[in-house]
Enzyme design. Sequence first.
Site, mmCIF file in Angstrom:
data_model
loop_
_atom_site.group_PDB
_atom_site.id
_atom_site.type_symbol
_atom_site.label_atom_id
_atom_site.label_comp_id
_atom_site.label_asym_id
_atom_site.label_seq_id
_atom_site.Cartn_x
_atom_site.Cartn_y
_atom_site.Cartn_z
ATOM 1 N N GLU A 21 1.680 9.099 -5.704
ATOM 2 C CA GLU A 21 2.371 10.079 -4.863
ATOM 3 C C GLU A 21 3.785 10.201 -5.430
ATOM 4 O OE1 GLU A 21 3.575 10.639 -0.182
ATOM 5 O OE2 GLU A 21 2.234 9.031 -0.754
ATOM 6 N N ARG A 55 -3.668 -5.985 -4.383
ATOM 7 C CA ARG A 55 -2.391 -5.529 -4.912
ATOM 8 C C ARG A 55 -1.749 -6.628 -5.739
ATOM 9 N NH1 ARG A 55 -0.473 -1.071 -1.765
ATOM 10 N NH2 ARG A 55 1.610 -1.261 -2.609
ATOM 11 N N LYS A 75 7.747 1.422 -2.506
ATOM 12 C CA LYS A 75 8.701 2.473 -2.874
ATOM 13 C C LYS A 75 9.744 2.682 -1.789
ATOM 14 C CE LYS A 75 5.221 5.112 -4.041
ATOM 15 N NZ LYS A 75 4.347 6.220 -4.420
HETATM 16 P P1 ATP Z 1 4.046 2.223 -2.190
HETATM 17 O O1 ATP Z 1 3.644 1.322 -1.073
HETATM 18 O O2 ATP Z 1 5.005 1.614 -3.130
HETATM 19 O O3 ATP Z 1 4.453 3.585 -1.745
HETATM 20 P P2 ATP Z 1 1.570 3.385 -2.797
HETATM 21 O O4 ATP Z 1 0.290 2.660 -2.906
HETATM 22 O O5 ATP Z 1 1.755 4.226 -1.603
HETATM 23 O O6 ATP Z 1 2.737 2.354 -3.036
HETATM 24 P P3 ATP Z 1 0.952 5.423 -4.652
HETATM 25 O O7 ATP Z 1 1.853 6.293 -5.429
HETATM 26 O O8 ATP Z 1 0.119 6.031 -3.601
HETATM 27 O O9 ATP Z 1 1.860 4.287 -4.040
HETATM 28 O O10 ATP Z 1 0.061 4.522 -5.612
HETATM 29 C C1 ATP Z 1 -0.678 5.024 -6.697
HETATM 30 C C2 ATP Z 1 -1.749 4.026 -7.053
HETATM 31 O O11 ATP Z 1 -1.169 2.772 -7.390
HETATM 32 C C3 ATP Z 1 -2.683 3.791 -5.886
HETATM 33 O O12 ATP Z 1 -3.999 3.863 -6.346
HETATM 34 C C4 ATP Z 1 -2.326 2.412 -5.414
HETATM 35 O O13 ATP Z 1 -3.434 1.762 -4.872
HETATM 36 C C5 ATP Z 1 -1.808 1.739 -6.679
HETATM 37 N N1 ATP Z 1 -0.853 0.684 -6.348
HETATM 38 C C6 ATP Z 1 0.283 0.800 -5.639
HETATM 39 N N2 ATP Z 1 0.890 -0.388 -5.484
HETATM 40 C C7 ATP Z 1 0.114 -1.312 -6.113
HETATM 41 C C8 ATP Z 1 0.197 -2.735 -6.309
HETATM 42 N N3 ATP Z 1 1.211 -3.455 -5.821
HETATM 43 N N4 ATP Z 1 -0.795 -3.338 -7.002
HETATM 44 C C9 ATP Z 1 -1.807 -2.619 -7.528
HETATM 45 N N5 ATP Z 1 -1.949 -1.282 -7.375
HETATM 46 C C10 ATP Z 1 -1.000 -0.623 -6.684
HETATM 47 MG MG MG Z 2 0.240 5.806 -1.268
#
Ligand code: ATP
Ligand code: MG
Length: 567
Positions: A37, A263, A273
């Site tokens: 995102e 994760r 983020k």
């Molecule tokens: P945040 O909580 O930082 O906003 P998010 O999961 O909402 O993280 P996205 O941009 O939606 O952020 O993530 C893109 C991809 O990265 C998703 O498939 C998510 O599952 C993966 N991802 C995000 N954080 C992690 C992590 N700590 N370990 C492994 N994969 C991750």
């Molecule tokens: Mg997300």
Amino acid sequence: MTDTHDTVGKDFIRQIIIADNASGKHDGNVVTRFPPEPNGYLHIGHVMSICLNFGIAREFNGRCYLRFDDTNPVKEDQDFVDSIMADVRWLGFDWEDRLTHASDYFDGIYDCAIKLIEDGKAYVDSLSAEQIREYRGTLTEPGKNSPHRERSIDMNLDLFRRMRAGEFADGVHVLRAKIDMAAANMNLRDPALYRIRKVNHQRTGDAWGIYPMYDFAHTVSDALEGITHSLCTLEFEDHRPLYEWILDNLDLPNRPRQIEFSRLNVAYGITSKRKLAALIEDGLVSGWDDPRMPTVAGMRRRGYTSQSIRNFVCNAGVTKKDKLIEMGALENCVREDLNENAPRVMAVLNPLKVVFLNYPEGGTELLAAANHPNRPELGSRDIPFGREIFIEHDDFMADPPRKFFRLRPEGEVRLRYGYIIKCVDVISDEAGNITEVHCTYDPDTKSGRPGAERKVKGTIHWVSASESVAVKVRLFDRMFTVANPDANRDGKTVTDFINPNSLDVVNEARVEPALVGMEPGAHVQFERLGYFVIDAKDSKPGHPVFNRVVTLRDSWAKIEKAQLAEI
Ligand code: ATP
Ligand code: MG
């Protein structure tokens, strides 16, 4: 060569793919996607997802899409989009022509919604958001049906089309899947599929006044894009039944399978983020690319190499178990890479002048210094030596303890690539601070010359006083005082655990003159001090700024182990 058909030593996701390929499912195709995102910069957690999705596609001769998840219409932030693309490339991956957006599928997703309504599997609800919450029930109590649940298909179609046409204000209606308000899994209690949001979308403009909810958009996009294995983090495990319900109830060209993994969390770093953005808003760091941030941009500026970050993520492995990995493991990967590849140079962070009383006034000479102790093919350079040099203040003690093997009054020490020197006098100012040390040098002990084998216990680094250049050097420490600042304890937030000493700036360090001509982003080892990189942002031609990437040894390992044991 790794054999992609051999399951030995493979993580559970790769084993699933091998089995799928063996059974002919998806005709042997492997298609994955990384779906960020664009509401922030990528962090170390995302790197794991990137390495997994792009790595699997590469290993299995498949394809991986970079799909921006733009289901949330927000103010356009091209900076986030650009940074994500730059980071994925820098990490060594390439989406080729497979750059997509969830919004590319808005028409297809809308058609799916119409189909569900036509089949009596979705309805327009007109309860308020608050009522919907009330009707939803709790983990222990079933929900109850909305009074609008039995609206006719025609009425639902009419209302949904008018929602799209912009006839209603935000929140007046929502489209919901008709599943089961008593389902044990709350995600199946008639989840919302579409909501009204009269906002401009960064790509589709004002074409839409309704937007699909994440689960619906994500599932349908995966299917329309031809994704075979939809890899996501564990928090989506509870959403999988909805993912499957959507696929079961629509006739889509392809059936992806959702697989969850845990994760990646790194001690002393945070991977959210929202929380990273808060550090920037509070002025605690200079931005997303602050060298202390666990973002890809921050790590790159800090001098972590893309190879070492990939190695770290690969070593961390893919599992279903939550894990908090020590920062030391990441730093070790960085050390390993730079130990092999960074040329050695000399720099003095806290200069103390040394004058050689027996060296001719105004005389200079060049001393040959190897660029790498184990890689002669990297050659050597000539470093200037003269009557005056700088050594590290810490390398001289007027009244040292017994085992101090560096310079002391009447003591001897070897200069790296140079001579054995002897301290004959110590000059102090009125306050008693040592300002200069007077020495003699022994011309018969020049490094590398026959007969120079006379041994002394210590060797210290140095630079020429007249030929060295003053530069700015930044030394970093952990950004947080505890290993897991994210864990909410006693109502404290991450900002309460900020390490006030995470940045130390040395304004007048002295380096070998040749360093001034090096390119931003270049790595070096300052002998005995650590690995450094020339900052790509703050350096100006002729005025490099150095970031310490990592120290030579892991001084944190013990502290970190003790702290992690307490969690
Ligand atoms: P945040 O909580 O930082 O906003 P998010 O999961 O909402 O993280 P996205 O941009 O939606 O952020 O993530 C893109 C991809 O990265 C998703 O498939 C998510 O599952 C993966 N991802 C995000 N954080 C992690 C992590 N700590 N370990 C492994 N994969 C991750
Ligand atoms: Mg997300």
